[in-house]
Design a protein around this motif. Structure first.
Motif, PDB file in Angstrom:
ATOM      1  N   VAL A  88       0.939  -1.153  -0.045  1.00 28.32           N
ATOM      2  CA  VAL A  88       0.050  -0.136   0.067  1.00 28.32           C
ATOM      3  C   VAL A  88       0.823   1.211  -0.065  1.00 28.32           C
ATOM      4  O   VAL A  88       1.724   1.284   0.858  1.00 28.32           O
TER       5      VAL A  88
ATOM      6  N   LYS B 296      -9.225   6.772  -2.157  1.00 24.82           N
ATOM      7  CA  LYS B 296      -7.605   6.781  -2.239  1.00 24.82           C
ATOM      8  C   LYS B 296      -7.213   7.881  -2.944  1.00 24.82           C
ATOM      9  O   LYS B 296      -7.901   8.847  -3.356  1.00 24.82           O
TER      10      LYS B 296
ATOM     11  N   ARG C 226      -4.601  -2.750   4.786  1.00 21.42           N
ATOM     12  CA  ARG C 226      -5.798  -2.305   3.815  1.00 21.42           C
ATOM     13  C   ARG C 226      -7.163  -2.305   4.519  1.00 21.42           C
ATOM     14  O   ARG C 226      -8.029  -1.453   4.508  1.00 21.42           O
TER      15      ARG C 226
ATOM     16  N   GLU D 199      -9.672   0.779   4.939  1.00 25.93           N
ATOM     17  CA  GLU D 199     -11.105   0.471   4.752  1.00 25.93           C
ATOM     18  C   GLU D 199     -12.140   0.848   5.951  1.00 25.93           C
ATOM     19  O   GLU D 199     -13.033   1.861   5.603  1.00 25.93           O
TER      20      GLU D 199
END
Length: 304
Positions: free
Chosen positions: A21, A275, A207, A211
């Protein structure tokens, strides 16, 4: 690629890719993007990347080397991958492996390519090759992976550090029973290596965390914080103060009590950004070669 009088036209592709990421730095107080400037210490101006040259400093004098200077070196002009020797595959210490590349045939006939691949398989040999890439002479191992030839660049011998630990000089006595029990423990963990059974747990949890923050409304509007296009001029984001002002006002409105919020003028809802835009992604490492085409990668995985 050349060995003896045999030439094998090939194209070079990166064999690996990074799935981490991408994170960048922001001001924790207001979410404003932290940017770095390439500022000249002599004139004080912010310098564009295209105007930056390389230099060598010996402590007393600085020698400036332009792109034209570096491109004029003979090794940079030679685009051949020269086979130096063929060695037993088990003689190459894995610590020397650096980056991996796939080689794709670059001619109408693949006979020379297939012949070299089969020869390496039949003789259980690895070819040691030399070539130039990105203004640097590279040493590499040419071997077979599935039905594809691949290059693995090698570190030079003086780039591998020697390990010398005084604690290992002590004479340690290990009994036969201890060795037997240790071997039994190894046997209990024995298995065939299946790479697809392992995942990067840190990246998965990262991640999940991102989220969760998006779902809870803890994300900052990228457009309002970083500007519509993330444009830069002299190392500064255009309309940065306006973007920060809008962000502060938005946060104040969000913190007002329900009664006060109802009296205030309603603002259009903004879509929460999941993002950052491509231009606001973290600094990307310059690739040594193009990404491998899907057909080459799939073919290689099939044979792995």
């Amino acid at each position: 690629m050349a060995f003896g009088l045999v030439n094998v036209p090939v194209k070079l592709y990166s064999a690996t890719e990074d799935h981490d990421v991408k994170l960048h730095q922001v001001h924790g107080k207001d979410g404003g993007r932290i940017r770095y400037q390439r500022r000249c210490e002599v004139c004080g101006k912010v310098i564009e990347y295209k105007d930056i040259d390389k230099a060598y400093d010996d402590g007393e004098q600085t020698v400036i080397l332009s792109d034209d200077d570096l491109a004029s070196l003979p090794v940079e002009k030679n685009r051949e991958i020269d086979v130096v020797e063929f060695v037993p595959s088990d003689q190459i210490d894995p610590i020397m492996f650096d980056r991996s590349y796939y080689l794709e045939p670059d001619s109408k006939s693949t006979k020379a390519y297939v012949l070299l691949r089969k020869t390496l398989e039949d003789t259980d040999r690895t070819a040691i090759v030399k070539f130039a890439l990105r203004q640097k002479t590279r040493l590499a191992a040419l071997r077979v992976r599935g039905d594809v030839l691949m290059l693995q660049t090698l570190l030079w011998e003086d780039e591998v550090r020697e390990a010398s630990f005084p604690s290992l000089e002590e004479n340690v006595r290990i009994s036969a029973k201890e060795r037997e029990m240790s071997a039994a423990l190894v046997e209990s963990f024995s298995s065939d290596f299946q790479p697809d059974e392992f995942t990067d747990e840190y990246q998965e949890q990262l991640r999940t965390l991102i989220e969760a923050k998006i779902e809870q409304g803890e994300a900052v509007d990228t457009e309002a914080t970083f500007g519509e296009e993330g444009e830069e001029e002299g190392g500064k984001v255009l309309d940065l103060m306006e973007a920060l002002k809008r962000s502060v006002e938005k946060n104040r409105e969000a913190k007002k009590p329900a009664g006060s919020a109802a009296k205030s003028k309603e603002e259009p809802k903004r879509k929460t950004a999941s993002k950052a835009s491509a231009k606001d992604s973290g600094s990307k490492e310059e690739a040594d070669a193009e990404p491998a085409p899907k057909r080459s990668k799939a073919k290689a995985q099939k044979g792995a």
